[in-house]
Design a protein around this motif. Structure first.
Motif, PDB file in Angstrom:
ATOM      1  N   ALA A   1       0.927   7.729   2.828  1.00 19.02           N
ATOM      2  CA  ALA A   1       2.066   6.821   2.661  1.00 19.02           C
ATOM      3  C   ALA A   1       3.050   6.963   3.819  1.00 19.02           C
ATOM      4  O   ALA A   1       3.611   5.966   4.281  1.00 19.02           O
ATOM      5  N   THR A   2       3.244   8.180   4.314  1.00 20.64           N
ATOM      6  CA  THR A   2       4.125   8.390   5.455  1.00 20.64           C
ATOM      7  C   THR A   2       3.597   7.688   6.695  1.00 20.64           C
ATOM      8  O   THR A   2       4.367   7.058   7.437  1.00 20.64           O
ATOM      9  N   VAL A   3       2.299   7.758   6.925  1.00 24.64           N
ATOM     10  CA  VAL A   3       1.703   7.073   8.077  1.00 24.64           C
ATOM     11  C   VAL A   3       1.872   5.558   7.939  1.00 24.64           C
ATOM     12  O   VAL A   3       2.240   4.873   8.904  1.00 24.64           O
ATOM     13  N   LEU A   4       1.635   5.035   6.744  1.00 20.57           N
ATOM     14  CA  LEU A   4       1.818   3.593   6.536  1.00 20.57           C
ATOM     15  C   LEU A   4       3.271   3.176   6.754  1.00 20.57           C
ATOM     16  O   LEU A   4       3.544   2.128   7.350  1.00 20.57           O
ATOM     17  N   MET A   5       4.194   4.000   6.308  1.00 26.73           N
ATOM     18  CA  MET A   5       5.601   3.667   6.490  1.00 26.73           C
ATOM     19  C   MET A   5       6.018   3.802   7.950  1.00 26.73           C
ATOM     20  O   MET A   5       6.907   3.090   8.406  1.00 26.73           O
ATOM     21  N   CYS A  28       0.829  -1.212   0.000  1.00 29.25           N
ATOM     22  CA  CYS A  28       0.000   0.000   0.000  1.00 29.25           C
ATOM     23  C   CYS A  28       0.859   1.257   0.000  1.00 29.25           C
ATOM     24  O   CYS A  28       0.570   2.220  -0.727  1.00 29.25           O
ATOM     25  N   ALA A  29       1.915   1.277   0.796  1.00 28.64           N
ATOM     26  CA  ALA A  29       2.802   2.443   0.835  1.00 28.64           C
ATOM     27  C   ALA A  29       3.495   2.645  -0.509  1.00 28.64           C
ATOM     28  O   ALA A  29       3.615   3.783  -0.986  1.00 28.64           O
ATOM     29  N   THR A  30       3.913   1.566  -1.141  1.00 25.23           N
ATOM     30  CA  THR A  30       4.572   1.668  -2.445  1.00 25.23           C
ATOM     31  C   THR A  30       3.615   2.224  -3.488  1.00 25.23           C
ATOM     32  O   THR A  30       3.979   3.108  -4.273  1.00 25.23           O
ATOM     33  N   VAL A  31       2.386   1.733  -3.498  1.00 20.53           N
ATOM     34  CA  VAL A  31       1.390   2.230  -4.457  1.00 20.53           C
ATOM     35  C   VAL A  31       1.128   3.721  -4.229  1.00 20.53           C
ATOM     36  O   VAL A  31       1.078   4.507  -5.186  1.00 20.53           O
ATOM     37  N   LEU A  32       0.984   4.128  -2.980  1.00 24.46           N
ATOM     38  CA  LEU A  32       0.736   5.545  -2.685  1.00 24.46           C
ATOM     39  C   LEU A  32       1.938   6.423  -3.030  1.00 24.46           C
ATOM     40  O   LEU A  32       1.771   7.551  -3.508  1.00 24.46           O
ATOM     41  N   LEU A  33       3.140   5.928  -2.801  1.00 17.85           N
ATOM     42  CA  LEU A  33       4.333   6.701  -3.159  1.00 17.85           C
ATOM     43  C   LEU A  33       4.460   6.858  -4.671  1.00 17.85           C
ATOM     44  O   LEU A  33       4.804   7.943  -5.164  1.00 17.85           O
ATOM     45  N   VAL A  34       4.172   5.791  -5.412  1.00 19.69           N
ATOM     46  CA  VAL A  34       4.204   5.884  -6.877  1.00 19.69           C
ATOM     47  C   VAL A  34       3.109   6.825  -7.368  1.00 19.69           C
ATOM     48  O   VAL A  34       3.325   7.639  -8.282  1.00 19.69           O
ATOM     49  N   LEU A  35       1.924   6.737  -6.754  1.00 20.15           N
ATOM     50  CA  LEU A  35       0.830   7.631  -7.123  1.00 20.15           C
ATOM     51  C   LEU A  35       1.195   9.084  -6.857  1.00 20.15           C
ATOM     52  O   LEU A  35       0.939   9.958  -7.693  1.00 20.15           O
ATOM     53  N   THR A  36       1.817   9.349  -5.718  1.00 18.24           N
ATOM     54  CA  THR A  36       2.259  10.714  -5.404  1.00 18.24           C
ATOM     55  C   THR A  36       3.257  11.210  -6.434  1.00 18.24           C
ATOM     56  O   THR A  36       3.141  12.331  -6.945  1.00 18.24           O
ATOM     57  N   PHE A  72      17.446  -3.197   8.842  1.00 18.41           N
ATOM     58  CA  PHE A  72      16.077  -2.927   8.384  1.00 18.41           C
ATOM     59  C   PHE A  72      15.447  -1.802   9.205  1.00 18.41           C
ATOM     60  O   PHE A  72      14.776  -0.927   8.663  1.00 18.41           O
ATOM     61  N   TYR A  73      15.672  -1.830  10.504  1.00 20.39           N
ATOM     62  CA  TYR A  73      15.092  -0.812  11.395  1.00 20.39           C
ATOM     63  C   TYR A  73      15.632   0.574  11.054  1.00 20.39           C
ATOM     64  O   TYR A  73      14.863   1.531  10.911  1.00 20.39           O
ATOM     65  N   ILE A  74      16.942   0.701  10.907  1.00 18.25           N
ATOM     66  CA  ILE A  74      17.554   2.005  10.615  1.00 18.25           C
ATOM     67  C   ILE A  74      17.130   2.512   9.242  1.00 18.25           C
ATOM     68  O   ILE A  74      16.797   3.692   9.077  1.00 18.25           O
ATOM     69  N   LEU A  75      17.116   1.627   8.249  1.00 16.64           N
ATOM     70  CA  LEU A  75      16.693   2.045   6.911  1.00 16.64           C
ATOM     71  C   LEU A  75      15.224   2.455   6.886  1.00 16.64           C
ATOM     72  O   LEU A  75      14.862   3.456   6.255  1.00 16.64           O
ATOM     73  N   ASP A  76      14.370   1.684   7.555  1.00 13.24           N
ATOM     74  CA  ASP A  76      12.950   2.045   7.600  1.00 13.24           C
ATOM     75  C   ASP A  76      12.740   3.398   8.267  1.00 13.24           C
ATOM     76  O   ASP A  76      11.955   4.219   7.796  1.00 13.24           O
ATOM     77  N   GLN A  77      13.459   3.652   9.367  1.00 13.97           N
ATOM     78  CA  GLN A  77      13.363   4.950  10.041  1.00 13.97           C
ATOM     79  C   GLN A  77      13.815   6.082   9.115  1.00 13.97           C
ATOM     80  O   GLN A  77      13.154   7.113   9.018  1.00 13.97           O
ATOM     81  N   GLY A  78      14.941   5.888   8.452  1.00 14.41           N
ATOM     82  CA  GLY A  78      15.462   6.919   7.564  1.00 14.41           C
ATOM     83  C   GLY A  78      14.521   7.238   6.414  1.00 14.41           C
ATOM     84  O   GLY A  78      14.312   8.410   6.068  1.00 14.41           O
ATOM     85  N   VAL A  79      13.917   6.203   5.835  1.00 15.27           N
ATOM     86  CA  VAL A  79      13.011   6.413   4.707  1.00 15.27           C
ATOM     87  C   VAL A  79      11.753   7.156   5.169  1.00 15.27           C
ATOM     88  O   VAL A  79      11.273   8.069   4.488  1.00 15.27           O
ATOM     89  N   VAL A  80      11.229   6.797   6.323  1.00 15.50           N
ATOM     90  CA  VAL A  80      10.041   7.490   6.840  1.00 15.50           C
ATOM     91  C   VAL A  80      10.334   8.963   7.055  1.00 15.50           C
ATOM     92  O   VAL A  80       9.552   9.835   6.651  1.00 15.50           O
TER      93      VAL A  80
END
Length: 186
Positions: free
Chosen positions: A153-157, A18-26, A95-103
């Protein structure tokens, strides 16, 4: 040493998709949105995302974040190898650090684009900047919809990031700060 598997839960897969779809849509709404108007009967002006640097940055950051989520889905979705506990721990931290950075990057880019877009809606009299959205209403509504998708998408991430935090910190003992739980005996 215990054996750990790095596959994702169904909820995390759903949130990442869902986050990927919303990011691509944005990215697509901002990147492909434009409107052309004839001003004062002679001047042709075209409004695009390149007119505001924060929108340009938003397109690139959202595209990179979508690619990151897609790579996570492919890497962890098809990677069925069992790992030792220490290898899994290092991957969980990564994974935790990368996920935090991307958000944080997506939130910062979306908020920056929102702030810049608000100047197009309200204008600024002290700088003699006119309200751009009075002339390019369709473009402004399209950018507003894209920014709403970006915030969802930010909330989902952020939810995905909290799942990463849970997967990481469940390995540690609740009684002693940052000490690993003992391995279960088989």
């Amino acid at each position: 040493m215990g054996i750990m598997n790095i596959t994702m839960s169904r909820k995390e897969i759903l949130f990442r998709i869902c986050a990927t779809v919303l990011l691509v849509l944005t990215s697509c709404l901002v990147g492909f949105g434009h409107q052309t108007k004839v001003l004062f009967g002679v001047i042709t002006k075209k409004a695009t995302f390149r007119d505001l640097n924060s929108l340009y940055v938003l397109v690139w950051i959202d595209t990179a974040a979508a690619a990151y989520n897609l790579m996570q889905l492919l890497f962890r979705g098809y990677f069925k190898k069992d790992l030792s506990r220490t290898s899994y721990l290092y991957l969980a931290w990564g994974f935790y650090i990368l996920d935090q950075g991307v958000v944080y990057m997506v939130f910062a880019a979306t908020s920056s684009a929102m702030q810049g877009s608000m100047l197009g809606v309200t204008g600024e009299k002290s700088f003699a900047w006119m309200k751009v959205c009075d002339k390019f209403t369709r473009f402004c509504f399209q950018i507003g919809g894209a920014l709403a998708c970006g915030y969802v998408a930010t909330v989902l991430m952020a939810i995905i990031s909290s799942m990463s935090a849970f997967n990481l910190f469940r390995l540690y003992s609740p009684k002693q700060f940052l000490r690993l739980k003992p391995s279960p005996r088989r």
